[in-house]
Motif scaffolding. Sequence first.
Motif, short mmCIF file in Angstrom:
data_model
loop_
_atom_site.label_atom_id
_atom_site.label_comp_id
_atom_site.label_asym_id
_atom_site.label_seq_id
_atom_site.Cartn_x
_atom_site.Cartn_y
_atom_site.Cartn_z
N GLU A 48 0.83 -1.21 0.00
CA GLU A 48 0.00 0.00 0.00
C GLU A 48 0.86 1.26 0.00
O GLU A 48 0.42 2.32 -0.47
N SER A 51 3.63 3.07 -3.82
CA SER A 51 3.54 4.18 -4.77
C SER A 51 4.24 5.44 -4.27
O SER A 51 4.49 6.37 -5.05
N THR A 75 -3.42 -3.54 -3.95
CA THR A 75 -4.38 -2.61 -4.54
C THR A 75 -3.78 -1.85 -5.71
O THR A 75 -4.48 -1.06 -6.35
N PHE A 76 -2.48 -2.07 -5.98
CA PHE A 76 -1.81 -1.36 -7.07
C PHE A 76 -1.47 -2.32 -8.19
O PHE A 76 -1.30 -3.52 -7.98
N ASP A 79 1.28 -0.51 -13.64
CA ASP A 79 1.16 0.81 -14.27
C ASP A 79 1.22 1.93 -13.23
O ASP A 79 1.61 3.06 -13.56
N ASP A 80 0.86 1.63 -11.99
CA ASP A 80 0.93 2.65 -10.93
C ASP A 80 2.36 2.92 -10.49
O ASP A 80 2.60 3.87 -9.73
N LEU A 81 3.31 2.11 -10.97
CA LEU A 81 4.71 2.24 -10.52
C LEU A 81 5.63 2.71 -11.64
O LEU A 81 6.85 2.65 -11.49
N ARG A 82 5.05 3.19 -12.74
CA ARG A 82 5.88 3.57 -13.89
C ARG A 82 6.79 4.75 -13.58
O ARG A 82 7.82 4.94 -14.25
N HIS A 83 6.44 5.57 -12.59
CA HIS A 83 7.25 6.74 -12.28
C HIS A 83 8.49 6.40 -11.46
O HIS A 83 9.37 7.24 -11.26
#
Length: 259
Positions: A48, A51, A75-76, A79-83
């Motif tokens: 959680e 990110s 919950t991720f 794509d939520d970790l591309r940064h």
Amino acid sequence: MLFINTRPQDRAESLSHALRMAHIDVLDLPLLELLAKPWSAPLSWLYEQLSTAEVIVVVSPTAVEIGMDYLKQSTFGLDDLRHIQWIAVGEKTAETLARYGIKASVPLVETSEGMLQLPVLDGLHAGTVIAFWRGEGGRVFMMDQLKQQGMKILNFILYLRQCPLLTTQNFAQTAALLQQHKNYVMVLSSEASWLNWLQLLQNFPTLIAKGHYLLLGERLYQIVLNYKKSQGSCFNIARLTDLKTESILQQIAIVQGNT
């Protein structure tokens, strides 16, 4: 000349094959077994927070596979970790990440010290969140160094590391085989592997002197060197900067030239 391949079973095959093609006798003797930890509330909480990380350090192909598998339960999504900037301890880990579409920075020396020298870690401000995907007991030195610099660490312990049961159970036969050889070459990539080897040799102390130990990175080299000095032991050691087959073959050629 006998080469003892201590890599985990799933990573040993390609090296053993290349060595046998070079007419080198190989004994497959894994010193580490990696077992996934079950999904748990603490792991769920860490995912959680993921990110918020600016960097994820991944220490092995196993850490990639387990980490990605558990990401599906969080919950991720990826794509939520591309940064996030990714760091892989070595080329094999980077190749595994690439299968998930992730480009990772890889150090020249495949160790904690090598990763600490990567440009991606330069200029990070205190409080930066760095996640570690790792096994129990692995890469503690790197985490401690970053903590001292004021970084916030998310410590994902994804698997346990232990000496394989078959290696332990069959070691009397292995020791009998080693007694028949004048010497052997062994690559060690972690302190855990070295400690497991010492444990196995407790009842066969004369075997340690037959070894030519190829050690990954400066820190492990110093650990084994200090043991050698403190015990008054007589065996040969050399540094490796990576675990590439060609690097290992070069070191074996040097050993063969000196024996």
